[in-house]
Structure formats: C-alpha cells, structure tokens
Design a protein around this motif. Structure first.
Motif, PDB file in Angstrom:
ATOM      1  N   TRP A 191      64.826  31.213  77.820  1.00  0.00           N
ATOM      2  CA  TRP A 191      65.643  32.475  78.401  1.00  0.00           C
ATOM      3  C   TRP A 191      66.154  32.072  79.855  1.00  0.00           C
ATOM      4  CZ3 TRP A 191      68.405  34.763  75.098  1.00  0.00           C
ATOM      5  CH2 TRP A 191      68.322  34.932  74.112  1.00  0.00           C
ATOM      6  N   GLU A 192      65.133  31.321  80.639  1.00  0.00           N
ATOM      7  CA  GLU A 192      65.321  31.013  81.674  1.00  0.00           C
ATOM      8  C   GLU A 192      66.497  30.125  82.041  1.00  0.00           C
ATOM      9  OE1 GLU A 192      62.312  31.337  80.483  1.00  0.00           O
ATOM     10  OE2 GLU A 192      61.706  33.078  81.607  1.00  0.00           O
ATOM     11  N   TYR A 261      66.700  40.839  80.086  1.00  0.00           N
ATOM     12  CA  TYR A 261      67.983  41.290  79.462  1.00  0.00           C
ATOM     13  C   TYR A 261      69.134  41.935  80.142  1.00  0.00           C
ATOM     14  CZ  TYR A 261      70.873  43.677  76.014  1.00  0.00           C
ATOM     15  OH  TYR A 261      71.845  44.100  74.942  1.00  0.00           O
ATOM     16  N   LYS A 262      68.460  43.208  81.033  1.00  0.00           N
ATOM     17  CA  LYS A 262      69.361  43.642  82.010  1.00  0.00           C
ATOM     18  C   LYS A 262      70.341  42.594  82.811  1.00  0.00           C
ATOM     19  CE  LYS A 262      67.998  47.428  84.455  1.00  0.00           C
ATOM     20  NZ  LYS A 262      67.257  48.236  85.136  1.00  0.00           N
ATOM     21  N   LYS A 263      69.475  41.712  83.470  1.00  0.00           N
ATOM     22  CA  LYS A 263      69.980  40.643  84.250  1.00  0.00           C
ATOM     23  C   LYS A 263      71.114  39.823  83.516  1.00  0.00           C
ATOM     24  CE  LYS A 263      67.682  36.604  85.889  1.00  0.00           C
ATOM     25  NZ  LYS A 263      66.590  35.730  86.104  1.00  0.00           N
ATOM     26  N   LEU A 264      70.617  39.397  82.169  1.00  0.00           N
ATOM     27  CA  LEU A 264      71.856  38.716  81.628  1.00  0.00           C
ATOM     28  C   LEU A 264      73.105  39.312  81.240  1.00  0.00           C
ATOM     29  CD1 LEU A 264      69.455  36.691  78.876  1.00  0.00           C
ATOM     30  CD2 LEU A 264      70.750  35.852  80.881  1.00  0.00           C
ATOM     31  N   VAL A 315      67.710  30.864  68.914  1.00  0.00           N
ATOM     32  CA  VAL A 315      67.765  31.721  70.193  1.00  0.00           C
ATOM     33  C   VAL A 315      66.636  31.101  70.914  1.00  0.00           C
ATOM     34  CG1 VAL A 315      68.407  33.980  69.400  1.00  0.00           C
ATOM     35  CG2 VAL A 315      65.968  33.326  69.286  1.00  0.00           C
ATOM     36  N   PRO A 316      66.794  30.979  72.395  1.00  0.00           N
ATOM     37  CA  PRO A 316      65.851  30.599  73.462  1.00  0.00           C
ATOM     38  C   PRO A 316      64.523  31.162  73.281  1.00  0.00           C
ATOM     39  CG  PRO A 316      67.842  30.901  74.455  1.00  0.00           C
ATOM     40  CD  PRO A 316      68.059  31.444  73.156  1.00  0.00           C
TER      41      PRO A 316
END
Lengths: 448, 293
Positions: A191-192, A261-264, A315-316
């Motif tokens: 995800w990073e 998730y918010k950041k993405l 998905v990562p």
C-alpha cells in the motif's frame, strides 16, 4: 329517494365484487406461469445487474436446451437489490425461485427461514471438497464452521487492482518516477508503493488522478473499500472465533489502516470520498485515473474498452500481509415457493455445479467459479486478462460479518468509518464508538 | 323523503369516504401502534410483545435524536427561506409587467417536477468532480466546493435544492393571497397618505398572513417527511444528512426492524400532530383577529 339508495347499494355491491375478484395466483414472472400440466416449466433467478448475470442467463439457455426448463435471470439494479429481495421474502410467495444473495445475507437467510437448507442435498450433487474452502465458508455456510449449507456457490469475487498499463510503460513517466522515488515505476505490491504511485500520477490541473477506491456511503462501498486496508494493517472487525468487538476493532492497527485509506482518498478526483462501485469504474473508463480498486467481476468492461492498455493485479499488502475483500454470491432457494419449484431450482443448481458447466461458466465475462481445481487451472487463468490476478486473490479473500444483523452492523460501520474519513470524528474515537455500538447490536441479537 | 331514507342516503354518500379512511388511514395507524410494541421484523415468522422497549430505544438512540434535530433544522430553514423568498417573489409578481405570464410559468417548473428525479439531477449538477456547477466555477477560476461530500456543506446543499424546488409554491400561494385583497383597502390607505411600509405592515401582511400560515403548515409537514432529495443525493445512512424519514427507511427496509421502525414512526406522528395543532391554533387566532368588530 329509494331509487337513489338502491343505486348506491348496487354500486357498492359491484365495487365489492370487483375488489373481491379472485386474482391469478400465478405470478407473471415466476414458477410455471399459468397453472396446468402443459405449461412450460420455468425457474426465475434474481441477481443484480452486472456482467456475470448476463453470463448466467446464457448458461440458462443451455440448461433449457437440455431439460426444457426455462431459466430467467432477472437483473435488479444493485442500489435497490437488497430491499427488493427482502421485501419479496415478506410475501407468502417470492417472485423468484432462486436468489443469488450477497455473501453477507446468508445469516439472515438461514436464521429467518428464508433460504432452503441444502446441507443434506448438496453433497449428493457435488463433491464438496471441490469447492474452494473460502467460497464455502463465506458464501454457503452458516454459522461459520457448522457445515450447514444454505447456498451453492455461484460467483466468487474479490477486490482487485486495475491500472493503466500504458501510463506505467511510458518511458517519460518511468524516468520521472525513477528520479523522484529512486525505484522503477511498477505495479505496486504494498500500500505504501500504491500511495507513491498514486501521488505521482495525481495531477488535477491536467485532470489526471492517482487512484479511486470504493467509498460510497449508501450501501457497503466504504466498508468494502476500507477492509482491504484494515486486515492488511493488522486490524479486524471482531476477534477470531468470537463476536467480541471492543478491544479487537479499536486497535492501533485499525486506526492506521483508516488513516492510510484517508490519505489515499485525497489522491483521487474531487469527490473521491464518495464513489460507488460504478463511479470508481467510471473514473477509470473516462481515462482520468491511474489505478482503481474494485471487484474483479466489474472488470470485463475495462478489459473490453482498454485492451492491452489496462493491467490487473492483486490488491497490495502491508508488512507482508495482503487481504482482499470478498464479494461473491451463492445460489439460494427460496422457502417461499412451492415444493415443485424448489425441486426445479435444485435441478438447475445441480446442473450448474457440474464440472463441465463450471468450465463453461469461466468462459463468460467474470464467470468466477468456486471450483478449486478449475480456479487453479491454466484454462481459468488464461480465460481473461484479469482471471490470473483473481485466482491469486482467492487465497486471501475475507468477508465482513454475515450474521443475521449484518445490515445493522454495516450501517453503523458505514456511519462511523464515514465520519472518520470525512474528519467529523477522530479515527480512534470513531472506532471506539463503533466497537461499542457493534457490541450493543450483537448483544441485542443474542450473538454476544 | 322519509327520515329513514334521508339518513340512508347520507350514510350511503359518506360510506365510501369513511371506508377508504378506515382501510387506508385508521387501520394502518392502529396496526402501526400495535407493531410498535412488538419485535416484528420485515422477514421471518412471528413476533412477540416487547412492551415499551422500542420506545425506550427511540428515546435513548443518538441516531434518532440526531435525525430529529436535523429534520427540525431542515423544516425551520426550508420553511423560513421558502416563505420569505416566495413572498418576496409574489410581491414582485403582483404588479403587471410584460412577460409576467412567462416568468410565472418558468418559476413554477421546479415544483412540478418529481423530487426524486430532481434529486438525481441535482446529484449530477453538484457532483464535486464532474458536476456542471463545479465545471462552471472551475472555468471562472473559483474554488470548487464538494457540495455533496463536504460534511459542512452537504446538508445545506440539499436544503438549497429544496428551497429551489418549493419557493415557487410559496410564491404561488402568496400571490393568490395578495390578489384576494380588495383594491379599495389600498385606495383608502392612499387617501390617508399611508406610507408604503405602513401599507405593507398594516394591510398586506395581516390579510395575507392566514394563507401564508397555511402554506407554511403544508410546507413544514412536507419538509418533515424529507426523503427523496436525501436518498437521491447522499443516501439514507449519511451522518450529516439523515432525516427522520431516511432513518425510518434504514431501520425498516434495510435492517428489517418493523417493530422498532413503527415506534419511530409513532413518535414522528406525535411530533407532526403537535406541530399541526400549533399551526391550526395560530390560523384560528388569525381568523379571529380579522373578524370585524
């Protein structure tokens, strides 16, 4: 005057007779239609509107050729599917014989006597060992580990990643990415990395965006989008093997997942905090977004439109842990139909579960079988550009609650996680309150 | 006509309406009250008496109090804005001018359209990414707010759509009230050299007030049921926009809790009746005040 009174009386009598007129008990869309031995036999299947339903209808025609029994797959818009199905169950006879219900519905279907129990019958038509254990666990069985079956597997599905292969392959982009991040531009496995790639492609001034994730609040979009992060970051909805939530959900892992998730979400188009599955797809099909996460069964349209410009992947993950949100459905027989119709439905399900039919099923758009052998086969992996990634995702699939009160649990999850994502409440506080609220619902339902 | 015949005719004429009232209003209402004391569910067999447990839940549920607060705010703001704007619009339309009929026709269009369809259209117009409004704002170099996703904006966005839809209704009712004022009263005021403000305050407003009160009552009861716009724009489960009706939808149709939903509905009914009583008393007072002494 007497005439007037008589006329009124006559009018009411006629109205009463008309109102009491016996209606046709046979539904226009279900069962055998007009009663009588010569009428054509028919099975009505309800599913929501998407490519796999069209594929199932095509298979249904094959079944009709073989047996003479017509199969009608009625496609209901996703937004109103759940309400329509459960309102039907409120009637003494459902308009469908078979419902392809969301995995989360199985608890409600089983405990409220809506789905016919298939425990004794199913092993007589299919070797249960051939069904992928995760499909069996989440799509067919209730309660978990009870070996009681209320559905036969139909569509196995998971969240996957679709990305713009042509953007990733562009030498100028590759060079720029290498210069900025000191590593090659590649399909993200963590995800990073996903966040870096999304940030790299986020160019709102050029109407180009990094990513789009399910985030809708009207049904389950946000929850299905978030849980890929939740599990990967070490969070969980409840304790393993129990329904305990407090101290399980409100943990640093869960908080980190939602914060990430918010950041993405900020690395997407305007309004990315509220995208339903269709809008996530639209972000990709309108050519503006580099990567989306969505259910694999929505991907046939992308493959058809973009050809080799689109790539698909699992998905990562995070710190070596990768979990994909499950999204499949099973075939359940309504208890609110006559026995003869239930037998017809069983006949169709038995036919559908045959290996040769499952091999046909995988040739349909997003025909994702639950047959473990077929899933592993090269034939399956090569049947479409997204099948290989899907097959790899199956091993990591995990689902939300499937208890009878799943809907209440879903509603509070959508609400509290939504408040956290929108910044209306601190994430840790939102999860703490969510955990308490979930335990209240579970206790009221006698599940805790 | 004999007394018996006359009685029969009266009964015969009233019976259909009475029958419809009992079947479609009284019976569902009584049944709803009965259900509110049970744990009835949308699906599944059987239900049992749970006493006042559902009501205890209603009054302790933060969702319910939140939805009640939001609905009250919606009713107050929508009713107030629509009344003020509608009345102002009616005052402007009271005078004769060229194209008045066209302006009036165009102004009435929003209230003639289905709220559900309008909700969907406004959902597209206000979409933060590809919505027409933000596209225009972007072209003008202005900020592009997230009308339906920003927590501080979404409630007000829905309210503005409602104001857009229902201001013409208020204007229409106000116009009818203004047209019904006899011109002689204005002529008398002119002879007395009353100022425009005095004419408005002492003649126009008091004479139109009962009709405005009625229009406000109709709009308030309608706004209290706000459902379509919320469903079409933000859905039934949004913490910032959930109204009583959408909460009821969520509880009954999604969660399947018919008993609990009935208790919610009963409390809403009491609120509506209380509101209607206040309004009708106000109207009666106004009517009483107008009786010539």
């Amino acid at each position: 005057m007497k005439n007037a009174v008589r006329s009124l009386a006559l009018l009411f009598t006629l109205l009463a007779l008309a109102a009491c007129g016996k209606s046709d008990p046979a539904s226009p869309t279900s069962g055998t239609g007009a009663s009588g031995a010569s009428a054509k036999q028919r099975i009505v299947v309800w599913w929501f509107q998407w490519d796999p339903a069209t594929g199932l209808q095509e298979l249904g025609r094959e079944f009709e050729k073989e047996t003479g029994i017509e199969v009608v797959v009625e496609q209901i818009p996703l937004g109103s599917y759940q309400e329509k199905v459960f309102l039907e169950f409120g009637a003494s006879r459902t308009r469908f014989d078979v419902v392809i219900g969301d995995s989360q519905w199985i608890g409600r279907g089983a405990t409220k006597g809506l789905y016919v129990e298939l425990t004794d019958w199913l092993p007589t038509v299919v070797d249960l060992a051939t069904i992928h254990p995760r499909a069996a666990k989440y799509l067919c069985e209730y309660p978990d580990g009870s070996n009681r079956w209320y559905a036969a597997p139909c569509e196995t599905d998971a969240v996957g990643l679709a990305y713009r292969k042509d953007w990733f392959a562009d030498p100028a982009e590759q060079q720029a990415f290498q210069a900025k991040y000191n590593r090659p531009l590649a399909v993200p496995t963590t995800w990073e990395e996903f966040a870096d790639v999304a940030a790299f492609f986020q160019r709102p001034e050029a109407k180009r965006y990094g990513c789009a994730l399910p985030s809708d609040r009207s049904y389950d979009g946000l929850t299905m989008g978030v849980q890929n992060f939740l599990w990967a970051f070490g969070g969980r909805w409840h304790a393993e093997g129990s329904n305990k939530v407090v101290g399980e959900l409100d943990t640093p892992g869960s908080v980190a997942a939602i914060e990430f998730y918010k950041k993405l979400v900020k690395l997407g188009p305007n309004g990315a905090e509220r995208l339903d599955y269709g809008q996530v797809l639209e972000q990709f099909t309108n050519g503006s977004t580099a990567m989306i996460c969505n259910y694999f069964a929505f991907f046939p349209g992308l493959a058809a439109k973009f050809g080799d410009k689109v790539g698909f992947a699992v998905v990562p993950g995070h710190n070596g842990k990768r979990v994909a949100s499950l999204g499949g459905q099973g075939l359940s027989i309504s208890t609110r139909i006559p026995k003869e119709q239930q037998e017809l439905a069983k006949k169709f399900i038995a036919w559908f579960l045959q290996r040769k039919v499952q091999e046909q099923w995988i040739t349909k758009p997003a025909g994702f079988t639950a047959n473990a052998d077929i899933l592993k086969s090269e034939a399956f992996r090569k049947a479409s550009p997204y099948n290989a990634a899907f097959a790899d995702s199956v091993e990591t699939m995990q689902d939300f609650w499937n208890v009878p009160v799943f809907n209440e649990l879903l509603a509070v999850t959508q609400r509290y996680v939504g408040m956290a994502v929108d910044g209306e409440m601190e994430t840790a506080q939102a999860l703490k309150e969510l955990a308490v609220e979930k335990e209240r619902i579970l206790k009221e339902a006698g599940l805790l | 006509m004999s007394e018996r015949g006359s009685r029969g005719l009266k009964l015969g004429l009233v019976a259909p309406a009475l029958l419809l009232l009992v079947v479609f209003n009284v019976f569902p209402l009584v049944y709803n009250v009965v259900l509110s004391f049970t744990n009835a569910e949308l699906v599944g067999d059987g239900s049992r008496f749970v006493g006042t447990a559902n009501y205890a839940r209603v009054f302790s549920d933060p969702l319910y109090s939140g939805a009640l607060r939001r609905t009250a705010l919606f009713v107050f703001c929508a009713g107030g804005l629509e009344l003020a704007l509608g009345f102002a619009f009616a005052l402007a339309l009271k005078r004769e001018f060229r194209g008045k009929a066209l302006v009036l026709t165009l102004a009435l269009v929003p209230m003639m359209l289905s709220p559900a369809v309008m909700g969907l259209y406004w959902g597209l117009i206000l979409n933060g990414n590809y919505g027409v409004l933000n596209q225009v704002l972007g072209e003008l170099g202005l900020a592009q707010p997230q009308w339906l996703t920003d927590r501080s904006l979404k409630f007000w966005s829905i309210l503005l759509v409602d104001v857009w839809m229902w201001t013409p209704f208020m204007a229409l009712v106000s116009l009818a009230g203004l047209s019904s004022i006899p011109p002689q009263i204005y002529e008398a005021a002119e002879i007395d050299r009353a100022s425009a403000w005095t004419v408005f305050r002492r003649i126009t407003l008091p004479l139109v007030a009962p009709l405005l009160g009625l229009a406000a009552l109709l709009r308030a009861t309608d706004a209290l049921k706000q459902f379509d716009l919320v469903m079409a724009t933000t859905g039934p489960n949004d913490a910032a926009t959930q109204t009583l009706s959408t909460l009821l939808y969520q509880v009954v149709f999604r969660d399947g809790k018919v008993g609990l939903g009935s208790a919610y509905a009963c409390v809403v009914l009491v609120v509506v009746i209380a509101l209607a009583t206040v309004f009708t008393r106000y109207l009666d007072r106004l009517k009483g005040a107008q009786v010539p002494r």
